[in-house]
Scaffold this active site. Sequence first.
Site, mmCIF file in Angstrom:
data_model
loop_
_atom_site.group_PDB
_atom_site.id
_atom_site.type_symbol
_atom_site.label_atom_id
_atom_site.label_comp_id
_atom_site.label_asym_id
_atom_site.label_seq_id
_atom_site.Cartn_x
_atom_site.Cartn_y
_atom_site.Cartn_z
ATOM 1 N N LYS A 63 2.344 1.859 7.280
ATOM 2 C CA LYS A 63 2.777 1.075 8.444
ATOM 3 C C LYS A 63 3.773 1.867 9.283
ATOM 4 C CE LYS A 63 1.336 -2.985 8.675
ATOM 5 N NZ LYS A 63 0.127 -3.352 9.420
ATOM 6 N N TYR A 117 -0.238 4.205 10.676
ATOM 7 C CA TYR A 117 -0.558 3.195 11.696
ATOM 8 C C TYR A 117 0.701 2.960 12.511
ATOM 9 C CZ TYR A 117 -4.808 1.677 9.151
ATOM 10 O OH TYR A 117 -6.026 1.611 8.542
ATOM 11 N N GLU A 127 -4.741 4.382 14.043
ATOM 12 C CA GLU A 127 -5.630 3.455 14.745
ATOM 13 C C GLU A 127 -6.256 4.035 16.011
ATOM 14 O OE1 GLU A 127 -2.381 3.093 14.484
ATOM 15 O OE2 GLU A 127 -1.504 2.614 16.439
ATOM 16 N N ARG A 163 0.844 -1.196 0.000
ATOM 17 C CA ARG A 163 0.000 0.000 0.000
ATOM 18 C C ARG A 163 0.885 1.254 0.000
ATOM 19 N NH1 ARG A 163 -3.649 -1.416 5.128
ATOM 20 N NH2 ARG A 163 -1.649 -2.283 5.732
ATOM 21 N N HIS A 220 0.474 1.288 16.123
ATOM 22 C CA HIS A 220 0.269 0.167 17.056
ATOM 23 C C HIS A 220 1.412 0.107 18.078
ATOM 24 C CE1 HIS A 220 -3.257 -1.338 14.967
ATOM 25 N NE2 HIS A 220 -2.612 -1.157 13.835
ATOM 26 N N ASP A 238 -6.009 -11.009 14.371
ATOM 27 C CA ASP A 238 -5.089 -9.970 14.854
ATOM 28 C C ASP A 238 -5.344 -9.610 16.315
ATOM 29 O OD1 ASP A 238 -7.532 -8.846 14.138
ATOM 30 O OD2 ASP A 238 -6.647 -6.935 13.557
HETATM 31 N N1 LIG Z 1 -7.255 -10.098 9.614
HETATM 32 C C1 LIG Z 1 -7.304 -8.888 9.105
HETATM 33 O O1 LIG Z 1 -6.658 -8.597 8.106
HETATM 34 C C2 LIG Z 1 -8.201 -7.857 9.722
HETATM 35 C C3 LIG Z 1 -8.508 -6.663 9.039
HETATM 36 C C4 LIG Z 1 -9.401 -5.759 9.630
HETATM 37 C C5 LIG Z 1 -9.959 -6.047 10.880
HETATM 38 N N2 LIG Z 1 -9.618 -7.202 11.534
HETATM 39 C C6 LIG Z 1 -10.188 -7.583 12.842
HETATM 40 O O2 LIG Z 1 -11.516 -8.048 12.706
HETATM 41 C C7 LIG Z 1 -12.154 -7.991 13.969
HETATM 42 C C8 LIG Z 1 -13.538 -7.381 13.845
HETATM 43 O O3 LIG Z 1 -13.418 -6.001 13.509
HETATM 44 P P1 LIG Z 1 -14.690 -5.050 13.301
HETATM 45 O O4 LIG Z 1 -14.165 -3.787 12.728
HETATM 46 O O5 LIG Z 1 -15.779 -5.756 12.603
HETATM 47 O O6 LIG Z 1 -15.141 -4.793 14.815
HETATM 48 P P2 LIG Z 1 -16.549 -4.228 15.310
HETATM 49 O O7 LIG Z 1 -16.309 -3.645 16.660
HETATM 50 O O8 LIG Z 1 -17.176 -3.394 14.262
HETATM 51 O O9 LIG Z 1 -17.471 -5.541 15.458
HETATM 52 C C9 LIG Z 1 -17.269 -6.509 16.424
HETATM 53 C C10 LIG Z 1 -18.611 -7.138 16.750
HETATM 54 O O10 LIG Z 1 -18.371 -8.281 17.593
HETATM 55 C C11 LIG Z 1 -19.488 -8.367 18.454
HETATM 56 N N3 LIG Z 1 -19.203 -9.268 19.563
HETATM 57 C C12 LIG Z 1 -18.550 -9.042 20.733
HETATM 58 N N4 LIG Z 1 -18.529 -10.161 21.480
HETATM 59 C C13 LIG Z 1 -19.172 -11.126 20.776
HETATM 60 C C14 LIG Z 1 -19.471 -12.491 21.006
HETATM 61 N N5 LIG Z 1 -19.114 -13.092 22.133
HETATM 62 N N6 LIG Z 1 -20.158 -13.160 20.051
HETATM 63 C C15 LIG Z 1 -20.515 -12.566 18.887
HETATM 64 N N7 LIG Z 1 -20.260 -11.274 18.627
HETATM 65 C C16 LIG Z 1 -19.611 -10.568 19.552
HETATM 66 C C17 LIG Z 1 -19.745 -6.931 18.843
HETATM 67 O O11 LIG Z 1 -21.036 -6.757 19.401
HETATM 68 C C18 LIG Z 1 -19.569 -6.224 17.497
HETATM 69 O O12 LIG Z 1 -20.782 -6.106 16.801
HETATM 70 C C19 LIG Z 1 -11.189 -7.201 14.857
HETATM 71 O O13 LIG Z 1 -10.448 -8.108 15.649
HETATM 72 C C20 LIG Z 1 -10.299 -6.502 13.871
HETATM 73 O O14 LIG Z 1 -9.048 -6.166 14.439
HETATM 74 C C21 LIG Z 1 -8.748 -8.092 10.962
#
Ligand SMILES: NC(=O)c1ccc[n+]([C@@H]2O[C@H](COP(=O)([O-])OP(=O)(O)OC[C@H]3O[C@@H](n4cnc5c(N)ncnc54)[C@H](O)[C@@H]3O)[C@@H](O)[C@H]2O)c1
Length: 373
Positions: free
Chosen positions: A75, A94, A118, A15, A96, A270
């Site tokens: 990054k 970012y 972030e 990126r 972190h 993550d």
């Molecule tokens: N792997 C990657 O490349 C990548 C990229 C972007 C985001 N992420 C990760 O994805 C994850 C989700 O991000 P997001 O932006 O959607 O967050 P978000 O806060 O928008 O959504 C999280 C949801 O999880 C729900 N939740 C909490 N506890 C729960 C449970 N026990 N059961 C079911 N649902 C529950 C919350 O109510 C909320 O609606 C984060 O960990 C984020 O860091 C990873």
Amino acid sequence: MHVAVPKEIKNNENRVALTPAGAKELVKMGHSVFVQQAAGEGSGFSDETYQAAGAEILPTIESIYEIGEMILKVKEPIDQEYHLVREDQLLFTYFHFASNEPLTQAMVQSKAVCMAYETVEKPDKSLPLLVPMSEVAGRMAVQKGANYLEKPLGGRGILLGGVPGTLPAKVLILGGGIVGTQAAWMAAGLGADVIIMDVSLPRMRYLSDVMPKNVKTMMSNEYNIRNLIPSTDLIIGAVLVPGAKAPHLITRDMLQYMLPGTVLVDVAVDQGGCIETCQPTTHEKPTYTIDGVLHYCVANMPGAVPYTSTLALTNATLPYVLELADNGWEHSCIRFPELKSGLNIIKGDVVYQAVAETFDLPYVPVSYYTNHH
Ligand SMILES: NC(=O)c1ccc[n+]([C@@H]2O[C@H](COP(=O)([O-])OP(=O)(O)OC[C@H]3O[C@@H](n4cnc5c(N)ncnc54)[C@H](O)[C@@H]3O)[C@@H](O)[C@H]2O)c1
């Protein structure tokens, strides 16, 4: 202001922090833009397109850090960049910090001003510079899941939408936030039977209002999860509990009740992952199989689609970049309070409490720097 954009040198980071369109906006407002040679290459933007937008191409990373009053990155700087960061320089990227002590120490010593994407947080607690990457990861989760459900890749051999006369695949999405919602749109669009589980009733009410008929909502609890997994083809982990490790909603023992070739995509990897058997993987080797169940747990999913990710990220950052370039960080923080929460380190002082606490460093409230303006 001199705005300078280095080429990202972190492994596999394609990126770039500014597009030619963004460069043009800055130049139009009277700022000077400097872009390191080939910085946009990985995202599909040539040096010539930046030049045509009015930016100057510089050959080395040293010259970029030398001239930039604001350094725009994606990054965090890595160790070979630490010594290039200058006193009073504004870094917008970012960071972190809480997971990286050497970086924190280096930025304290540099006496630069570090504003982290972030932690830019709006009064309603939303994180405008994290949302775009969650949107990318959520949409991509279904694309990956559909692909890995193909037999030659280790999956069950089921087509997500089926065809007339066959049942579509069943998709279970754990967490209905940004990632989960985008995943649900994609899976529903391909014709799958989708269930979103969340613990927030208001969130599920909203989802059941806006989602198409083939998306259902269900309370997230162990009982419901155990009932569903024997008949689910694709499970997407998208849970986030702010400031905490993700809870393990899918435990090791549950794998034995899944159909062979079931695919698990844990986007929450993550934050530790919401699937117990999930270990972070890379785009080079994205999957592994346990008990016949395929796991995809790439920690930086948006990295695979740098063109989309760069545009999505810069759409969100550019308004702040223009503001910072026009008015400087002190004044911008008054006009846009969310930028104030982005400040992590200022001229050697850690101004973000969680980072100071993590590394036992002295904490200086950010108001010390922003109040007298
Ligand atoms: N792997 C990657 O490349 C990548 C990229 C972007 C985001 N992420 C990760 O994805 C994850 C989700 O991000 P997001 O932006 O959607 O967050 P978000 O806060 O928008 O959504 C999280 C949801 O999880 C729900 N939740 C909490 N506890 C729960 C449970 N026990 N059961 C079911 N649902 C529950 C919350 O109510 C909320 O609606 C984060 O960990 C984020 O860091 C990873």
